[in-house]
Motif scaffolding. Structure first.
Motif, PDB file in Angstrom:
ATOM      1  N   ARG A 185      -1.885  -0.554   1.053  1.00  0.00           N
ATOM      2  CA  ARG A 185      -2.918  -0.813   0.041  1.00  0.00           C
ATOM      3  C   ARG A 185      -2.334  -0.731  -1.365  1.00  0.00           C
ATOM      4  N   ARG A 186      -1.533   0.290  -1.630  1.00  0.00           N
ATOM      5  CA  ARG A 186      -0.903   0.404  -2.960  1.00  0.00           C
ATOM      6  C   ARG A 186       0.085  -0.740  -3.201  1.00  0.00           C
ATOM      7  N   ARG A 222       3.781   7.879   0.535  1.00  0.00           N
ATOM      8  CA  ARG A 222       3.656   9.342   0.479  1.00  0.00           C
ATOM      9  C   ARG A 222       4.726   9.965   1.384  1.00  0.00           C
ATOM     10  N   GLU A 244       5.134   6.166  -5.738  1.00  0.00           N
ATOM     11  CA  GLU A 244       4.038   5.355  -6.264  1.00  0.00           C
ATOM     12  C   GLU A 244       3.461   4.427  -5.204  1.00  0.00           C
ATOM     13  N   TYR A 245       4.281   4.064  -4.194  1.00  0.00           N
ATOM     14  CA  TYR A 245       3.848   3.108  -3.184  1.00  0.00           C
ATOM     15  C   TYR A 245       3.787   3.715  -1.775  1.00  0.00           C
ATOM     16  N   HIS A 303       5.008   4.242   3.974  1.00  0.00           N
ATOM     17  CA  HIS A 303       4.496   3.282   2.989  1.00  0.00           C
ATOM     18  C   HIS A 303       2.972   3.217   3.045  1.00  0.00           C
ATOM     19  N   ASP A 304       2.379   2.815   1.929  1.00  0.00           N
ATOM     20  CA  ASP A 304       0.932   2.612   1.821  1.00  0.00           C
ATOM     21  C   ASP A 304       0.720   1.139   1.467  1.00  0.00           C
ATOM     22  N   SER A 312       7.854  -3.522   2.834  1.00  0.00           N
ATOM     23  CA  SER A 312       7.504  -2.117   3.062  1.00  0.00           C
ATOM     24  C   SER A 312       8.282  -1.544   4.233  1.00  0.00           C
ATOM     25  N   HIS A 372      -1.906  -3.929  -3.995  1.00  0.00           N
ATOM     26  CA  HIS A 372      -2.466  -3.943  -5.352  1.00  0.00           C
ATOM     27  C   HIS A 372      -1.370  -4.099  -6.406  1.00  0.00           C
ATOM     28  N   GLY A 373      -0.191  -3.604  -6.122  1.00  0.00           N
ATOM     29  CA  GLY A 373       0.872  -3.661  -7.118  1.00  0.00           C
ATOM     30  C   GLY A 373       1.627  -4.970  -7.170  1.00  0.00           C
TER      31      GLY A 373
END
Length: 387
Positions: A64-65, A47, A44-45, A61-62, A93, A68-69
């Motif tokens: 941006r996600r 890929r 979810e956070y 890790h992303d 992260s 936002h979370g």
């Protein structure tokens, strides 16, 4: 001068302020929360990506996600300022990435024990007014620093600030201010001195001069055998379970670590100054990359000496100090440098304690002095071949 490199230094200071204590606790709790949630739902956070070179699937890790979370949660639930919330997201992260991609950690477990907080150079500033020092944190105000070393004002006056790390030690907050400086890498030349490392002494020199520095290895081993090991034998069954005994042993290990750190910092500085004051611009070090693999074949007493000698840490500090002073550092193969006669290049030698006696030409000299001469000669031969 050649390419440029960034040097990093760390200055330690002390602050007593209740708002900082609460900030560090909130930051650590927020860090634990974000790491736990990312480890629970990594897809979810971030890929998953296949790496061709290692032929493994790695998680990335992303930010941006993650932002936002967790951004609003960190501000409202954990009372973090925007800068500290963003810093917490980035640190969490990176921790989650290392845990997920660690193949030895099958259950993706991560325990963050110590209370600490981190912020970037844009979130704080340090200023001096007379004999007083103040730390200003964005969104929190200004705090007076109780303990700091004035010497670093001159030592790092032309360095720029990096990240600030705050660690909680009881009611005291330890500040670790990171400072950075970009310097040019000097080109090595024939004006070289060599450094020979052994358990008793560190020797710097060449054909013209020589200097020796005693190592604290005997003192360290004495502390380990006469304090740590005796305590463990005295309380054979319960020393690992009694907090007071564990703390006493921990204090001895901290003392040993302090002795080692003081030695490598002071000696590396003196070695570089010795070379610079005499007009040399290149320091030749021994390439000891394969030494760790060879230690497994040795007896326990010798493995223990290598473990406490910290030769790699000393070489790293010499290299750091040399770059800071504008000197070049090169590594050469140290094989047989203390056994080869520097006069006739013969290996047909004998030894009397630390003295080398050449059977071919009768040349006699201390083995450490022979080693530094041969190291310099080996570097000069590499230079001549490169021309």
């Amino acid at each position: 001068m050649g390419d440029e490199v960034s040097l990093t230094g760390v200055v330690e200071m002390t602050v007593r302020a209740e708002p900082l204590v609460q900030l560090i606790r909130n930051y650590t709790n927020a860090l634990r929360f974000v790491v736990h949630e990312v480890l629970r739902k990594p897809s979810e956070y971030g890929r998953w990506r296949y790496i061709k070179r290692s032929k493994r699937i790695k998680w990335e890790h992303d930010l941006r996600r993650i932002h936002h979370g967790f951004y609003e949660v960190l501000k409202c639930r954990f009372n973090l300022t925007p800068k500290f919330a963003i810093g917490c997201e980035r640190e969490a992260s990176m921790i989650a990435k290392s845990v997920i991609n660690n193949e030895n950690n099958g259950e993706n477990r991560c325990v963050i024990k110590s209370y600490r907080a981190r912020c970037d150079y844009q979130s704080y500033s340090v200023k001096f007014e007379g004999d007083k020092c103040y730390l200003r944190l964005q969104g929190l105000g200004e705090f007076e620093v109780n303990g700091f070393n004035k010497k670093w004002l001159d030592k790092y006056k032309d360095w720029r600030f990096g990240d600030l790390i705050m660690k909680l030690r009881g009611t005291v907050v330890k500040l670790y201010v990171t400072l950075k400086k970009v310097v040019g890498i000097a080109n090595p030349s024939e004006k070289a001195v060599a450094v020979d490392l052994n358990f008793e002494e560190v020797v710097i020199g060449n054909h013209e001069f020589e200097a020796r520095f005693r190592t604290p290895l005997r003192k360290i081993i004495h502390l380990k055998k006469n304090h740590i090991e005796k305590t463990q034998k005295k309380y054979n069954r319960k020393w690992g379970y009694v907090k007071g005994i564990r703390n006493a042993i921990s204090r001895w290990w901290k003392r040993i670590n302090g002795i080692t750190n003081d030695f490598v910092k002071q000696v590396s500085r003196r070695i570089v100054l010795f070379a610079k004051e005499r007009g040399y611009d290149t320091i030749v070090l021994e390439d000891l990359n394969g030494l760790k693999d060879e230690q497994a074949k040795l007896k326990k007493t010798w493995r223990e000496r290598f473990a406490f000698f910290a030769y790699r840490k000393l070489q790293n500090w010499i290299e750091w100090q040399a770059k800071k002073e504008g000197l070049a550092v090169v590594y050469v193969n140290p094989a047989n440098t203390s056994k080869t006669c520097p006069k006739c290049k013969s290996l047909n030698t004998e030894f009397r304690e630390r003295i080398l006696i050449c059977k071919n030409c009768g040349f006699t000299m201390n083995r450490d002095s022979v080693a530094v001469i041969n190291l310099v000669n080996r570097w000069l031969s590499i230079l001549r071949c490169a021309v």
